[in-house]
Write a protein that holds these residues in place. Structure first.
Motif, PDB file in Angstrom:
ATOM      1  N   UNK A  42      -4.739 -48.211  -4.028  1.00 34.12           N
ATOM      2  CA  UNK A  42      -5.989 -48.860  -3.659  1.00 34.12           C
ATOM      3  C   UNK A  42      -7.084 -48.199  -4.488  1.00 34.12           C
ATOM      4  N   UNK A  43      -7.695 -48.952  -5.383  1.00 31.37           N
ATOM      5  CA  UNK A  43      -8.708 -48.398  -6.277  1.00 31.37           C
ATOM      6  C   UNK A  43      -9.863 -49.387  -6.370  1.00 31.37           C
ATOM      7  N   UNK A  44     -10.932 -49.113  -5.632  1.00 30.00           N
ATOM      8  CA  UNK A  44     -12.060 -50.032  -5.578  1.00 30.00           C
ATOM      9  C   UNK A  44     -13.358 -49.276  -5.810  1.00 30.00           C
ATOM     10  N   UNK A  45     -14.194 -49.816  -6.687  1.00 29.16           N
ATOM     11  CA  UNK A  45     -15.571 -49.368  -6.883  1.00 29.16           C
ATOM     12  C   UNK A  45     -16.452 -50.602  -6.772  1.00 29.16           C
ATOM     13  N   UNK A  91      -2.724 -49.290   8.134  1.00 32.02           N
ATOM     14  CA  UNK A  91      -2.363 -48.269   7.151  1.00 32.02           C
ATOM     15  C   UNK A  91      -3.576 -47.422   6.773  1.00 32.02           C
ATOM     16  N   UNK A  92      -4.728 -48.089   6.646  1.00 37.16           N
ATOM     17  CA  UNK A  92      -5.910 -47.378   6.162  1.00 37.16           C
ATOM     18  C   UNK A  92      -7.155 -48.072   6.685  1.00 37.16           C
ATOM     19  N   UNK A  93      -8.085 -47.288   7.216  1.00 40.72           N
ATOM     20  CA  UNK A  93      -9.386 -47.777   7.682  1.00 40.72           C
ATOM     21  C   UNK A  93     -10.436 -46.773   7.208  1.00 40.72           C
ATOM     22  N   UNK A  94     -11.522 -47.290   6.646  1.00 38.60           N
ATOM     23  CA  UNK A  94     -12.580 -46.387   6.228  1.00 38.60           C
ATOM     24  C   UNK A  94     -13.900 -47.137   6.109  1.00 38.60           C
ATOM     25  N   UNK A  95     -14.964 -46.371   6.108  1.00 40.16           N
ATOM     26  CA  UNK A  95     -16.297 -46.877   5.791  1.00 40.16           C
ATOM     27  C   UNK A  95     -16.775 -46.076   4.585  1.00 40.16           C
ATOM     28  N   UNK A  96     -17.052 -46.782   3.499  1.00 41.79           N
ATOM     29  CA  UNK A  96     -17.486 -46.148   2.257  1.00 41.79           C
ATOM     30  C   UNK A  96     -18.999 -46.124   2.208  1.00 41.79           C
ATOM     31  N   UNK A  97     -19.547 -44.979   1.922  1.00 36.52           N
ATOM     32  CA  UNK A  97     -20.998 -44.819   1.844  1.00 36.52           C
ATOM     33  C   UNK A  97     -21.438 -44.899   0.386  1.00 36.52           C
ATOM     34  N   UNK A  98     -22.588 -45.493   0.120  1.00 39.86           N
ATOM     35  CA  UNK A  98     -23.060 -45.572  -1.262  1.00 39.86           C
ATOM     36  C   UNK A  98     -23.439 -44.190  -1.793  1.00 39.86           C
ATOM     37  N   UNK A 107     -20.008 -47.535  -4.244  1.00 44.54           N
ATOM     38  CA  UNK A 107     -19.088 -46.941  -3.267  1.00 44.54           C
ATOM     39  C   UNK A 107     -17.691 -47.010  -3.872  1.00 44.54           C
ATOM     40  N   UNK A 108     -16.954 -45.908  -3.808  1.00 44.81           N
ATOM     41  CA  UNK A 108     -15.657 -45.829  -4.471  1.00 44.81           C
ATOM     42  C   UNK A 108     -14.593 -45.283  -3.541  1.00 44.81           C
ATOM     43  N   UNK A 109     -13.383 -45.846  -3.656  1.00 44.01           N
ATOM     44  CA  UNK A 109     -12.233 -45.334  -2.917  1.00 44.01           C
ATOM     45  C   UNK A 109     -11.015 -45.377  -3.829  1.00 44.01           C
ATOM     46  N   UNK A 110     -10.180 -44.340  -3.725  1.00 46.66           N
ATOM     47  CA  UNK A 110      -8.880 -44.311  -4.393  1.00 46.66           C
ATOM     48  C   UNK A 110      -7.893 -43.717  -3.409  1.00 46.66           C
ATOM     49  N   UNK A 146       9.545 -53.927  -6.177  1.00 44.97           N
ATOM     50  CA  UNK A 146      10.795 -53.384  -6.697  1.00 44.97           C
ATOM     51  C   UNK A 146      10.769 -51.857  -6.559  1.00 44.97           C
ATOM     52  N   UNK A 147      11.936 -51.217  -6.568  1.00 45.08           N
ATOM     53  CA  UNK A 147      11.937 -49.748  -6.527  1.00 45.08           C
ATOM     54  C   UNK A 147      11.136 -49.153  -7.684  1.00 45.08           C
ATOM     55  N   UNK A 148      10.317 -48.183  -7.373  1.00 46.75           N
ATOM     56  CA  UNK A 148       9.451 -47.461  -8.310  1.00 46.75           C
ATOM     57  C   UNK A 148       8.386 -48.346  -8.962  1.00 46.75           C
ATOM     58  N   UNK A 149       8.117 -49.527  -8.410  1.00 42.94           N
ATOM     59  CA  UNK A 149       7.047 -50.386  -8.905  1.00 42.94           C
ATOM     60  C   UNK A 149       5.708 -49.861  -8.403  1.00 42.94           C
ATOM     61  N   UNK A 150       4.676 -50.012  -9.209  1.00 48.07           N
ATOM     62  CA  UNK A 150       3.324 -49.626  -8.823  1.00 48.07           C
ATOM     63  C   UNK A 150       2.477 -50.897  -8.755  1.00 48.07           C
ATOM     64  N   UNK A 151       1.890 -51.151  -7.581  1.00 46.28           N
ATOM     65  CA  UNK A 151       1.009 -52.297  -7.407  1.00 46.28           C
ATOM     66  C   UNK A 151      -0.393 -51.779  -7.112  1.00 46.28           C
ATOM     67  N   UNK A 152      -1.408 -52.412  -7.697  1.00 44.48           N
ATOM     68  CA  UNK A 152      -2.790 -51.972  -7.539  1.00 44.48           C
ATOM     69  C   UNK A 152      -3.566 -53.012  -6.742  1.00 44.48           C
ATOM     70  N   UNK A 153      -4.324 -52.541  -5.766  1.00 43.20           N
ATOM     71  CA  UNK A 153      -5.273 -53.380  -5.044  1.00 43.20           C
ATOM     72  C   UNK A 153      -6.635 -53.096  -5.656  1.00 43.20           C
TER      73      UNK A 153
END
Length: 165
Positions: A42-45, A91-98, A107-110, A146-153
């Motif tokens: 999960x990589x969002x800015x 799985x994941x809950x957050x509030x991102x602050x500027x 606001x960024x999360x990884x 797939x096994x060892x696959x990397x997916x990006x959100x």
């Protein structure tokens, strides 16, 4: 002047050192994640929305004519609420602050999640203006990893918001 025995000794020691380095450069085999696991990143800015309000006619009348903008938009950005569910489980809950001195930055999360390879139902919800109720962006779709696959959100407003790649 070096003696022939010293030269042979140096060649043997340098050869042993090179063999040692060569072996550990290729063996044992290293895998970043196990064979039956896939990785979701999960990589969002993103800049949160501005929390603007409409000025009343009374407020506008009190202002100088050149300052009568109908909307009052402060400099600071809204927090961003982000939720990730996998197979219906949180799985994941957050509030991102500027960021920034005046809270006007991005606001960024990884975050990375290791999951079993196979089929899953992935749901991601993001709200970039906490004044308005509900989520502005929702992406809910089945995925097969797939096994060892990397997916990006990721997030891109030009591509419709949230997307998986």
């Amino acid at each position: 002047m070096l003696k022939p025995a010293a030269i042979v000794g140096q060649v043997i020691l340098y050869g042993a050192f090179a063999a040692f380095i060569g072996y550990f450069a290729t063996s044992p085999t290293y895998h970043q994640i196990p064979d039956d696991v896939a990785l979701i990143k999960l990589s969002i800015s993103h800049l949160g929305d501005r929390e603007c309000r409409k000025r009343t006619p009374e407020e506008l009348a009190k202002m100088p004519p050149n300052m009568r903008a109908p909307m009052d938009c402060p400099r600071e950005r809204s927090d961003i609420r982000l939720e990730v569910d996998l197979d219906g489980k949180e799985v994941f809950r957050t509030v991102l602050h500027p960021t920034g001195l005046y809270k006007d930055g991005v606001s960024t999360v990884y975050k990375r999640f290791e999951v079993k390879a196979g089929s899953h139902q992935l749901t991601v919800r993001m709200d970039d203006n906490l004044v308005k109720p509900g989520f502005d962006y929702v992406k809910d779709e089945p995925i097969t990893l797939a096994p060892r696959q990397v997916m990006v959100i990721d997030f891109n407003p030009d591509q419709g918001g949230l997307f998986f790649k």
